[in-house]
Design an enzyme around this catalytic site. Structure first.
Site, PDB file in Angstrom:
ATOM      1  N   CYS A  84      -6.039   5.660  -6.157  1.00 30.35           N
ATOM      2  CA  CYS A  84      -6.584   4.400  -5.481  1.00 30.35           C
ATOM      3  C   CYS A  84      -8.083   4.268  -6.014  1.00 30.35           C
ATOM      4  CB  CYS A  84      -6.551   4.438  -3.911  1.00 30.35           C
ATOM      5  SG  CYS A  84      -7.306   2.998  -3.168  1.00 30.35           S
ATOM      6  N   GLU A  85      -8.311   2.984  -6.584  1.00 29.05           N
ATOM      7  CA  GLU A  85      -9.777   2.793  -6.988  1.00 29.05           C
ATOM      8  C   GLU A  85     -10.597   2.398  -5.936  1.00 29.05           C
ATOM      9  OE1 GLU A  85      -9.767  -1.890  -8.436  1.00 29.05           O
ATOM     10  OE2 GLU A  85      -9.149  -0.262  -9.956  1.00 29.05           O
ATOM     11  N   HIS A  86     -10.083   2.114  -4.610  1.00 28.20           N
ATOM     12  CA  HIS A  86     -10.887   1.748  -3.699  1.00 28.20           C
ATOM     13  C   HIS A  86     -11.578   2.770  -2.988  1.00 28.20           C
ATOM     14  CE1 HIS A  86      -8.247  -2.125  -4.046  1.00 28.20           C
ATOM     15  NE2 HIS A  86      -9.259  -2.344  -4.675  1.00 28.20           N
ATOM     16  N   HIS A  87     -10.782   3.948  -2.665  1.00 30.10           N
ATOM     17  CA  HIS A  87     -11.286   4.966  -1.948  1.00 30.10           C
ATOM     18  C   HIS A  87     -11.178   6.185  -2.606  1.00 30.10           C
ATOM     19  CE1 HIS A  87      -9.734   2.075   1.054  1.00 30.10           C
ATOM     20  NE2 HIS A  87     -10.919   2.332   1.608  1.00 30.10           N
ATOM     21  N   GLN A 125      -1.896  -0.065  -7.061  1.00 26.67           N
ATOM     22  CA  GLN A 125      -0.455  -0.210  -7.493  1.00 26.67           C
ATOM     23  C   GLN A 125       0.135  -1.476  -8.072  1.00 26.67           C
ATOM     24  OE1 GLN A 125       2.083   1.023  -4.126  1.00 26.67           O
ATOM     25  NE2 GLN A 125       3.928   0.000  -4.880  1.00 26.67           N
ATOM     26  N   HIS A 153       0.226   5.660   0.422  1.00 25.18           N
ATOM     27  CA  HIS A 153      -0.985   5.769  -0.113  1.00 25.18           C
ATOM     28  C   HIS A 153      -1.748   6.599   0.987  1.00 25.18           C
ATOM     29  CE1 HIS A 153      -0.939   2.254  -2.981  1.00 25.18           C
ATOM     30  NE2 HIS A 153       0.139   2.327  -2.415  1.00 25.18           N
ATOM     31  N   CYS A 155      -4.959   6.477   1.195  1.00 29.26           N
ATOM     32  CA  CYS A 155      -5.933   5.892   2.134  1.00 29.26           C
ATOM     33  C   CYS A 155      -5.477   5.216   3.304  1.00 29.26           C
ATOM     34  CB  CYS A 155      -6.522   4.750   1.185  1.00 29.26           C
ATOM     35  SG  CYS A 155      -5.429   3.463   0.160  1.00 29.26           S
TER      36      CYS A 155
END
Length: 192
Positions: A84-87, A125, A153, A155
């Site tokens: 995941c690019e956020h976390h 995703q 996920h 996250c």
């Protein structure tokens, strides 16, 4: 690139940055168990993001064959792992792909390779689902393409809402799959 023996440029700098991260977290990077960790993590991150150096369109065109088959071709239950690019935490699950050929087919393993290429990047995703669909659509020019991704996920499981059993489903489709009947046929076949 062999992901276990060949690494991209910047490996040493990446390892140095991970050493700094360990210190910022309050750890001693010179402690016996952590001395090799920065390089291990740097190598792992290059493997987990190897999709940046690969061309998904070329993978499909390298095994492109003229064929008059015009019914649905489905490759289902393709396992994938991504970050995941956020976390920068993993998300993982299965991808199901269908296309209806329009004079050309590709090797079945190439569909799974396309999934690998896009999943081995920092992702969300929704974008990954779209990228897989667009790659097949633009390269094979089929009568239709549909992609469904089902993922868990970390996250959402390890932090934040901490929901252990949630599954996120995304889909993208075009062409013949704009018809509800065709989409339903695909959905029925992947959940058998």
């Amino acid at each position: 690139m062999n992901p276990e023996t060949e690494y991209r440029e910047g490996l040493e700098q990446l390892a140095s940055n991970y050493k700094d991260i360990l210190q910022l977290l309050g750890e001693d990077p010179e402690r016996e168990g952590l001395q090799k960790t920065p390089m291990r993590v740097a190598k792992a991150m290059q493997v987990l993001t190897r999709g940046y150096s690969m061309d998904a369109h070329k993978v499909l065109t390298d095994a492109l064959f003229k064929e008059d088959y015009s019914q649905m071709v489905i490759v289902k239950d393709i396992d994938f792992f991504s970050l995941c690019e956020h976390h920068m935490l993993p998300f993982y699950g299965k991808v199901h792909v269908a296309y209806i050929p329009n004079g050309y087919i590709t090797g079945l393993s190439k569909i799974a390779r396309v999934v690998d290429i896009f999943s081995h990047r920092l992702q969300v995703q929704e974008r990954m689902t779209l990228q897989i669909k667009e790659c097949i659509e633009q390269t094979l020019k089929p009568l239709g393409v549909m992609v469904v991704v089902e993922a868990r996920h970390m996250c959402m499981q390890m932090r934040g809402v901490e929901k252990q059993n949630s599954i996120t489903t995304t889909s993208e489709f075009c062409g013949a799959f704009n018809q509800a009947k065709t989409r339903q046929e695909f959905m029925n076949l992947i959940h058998q």
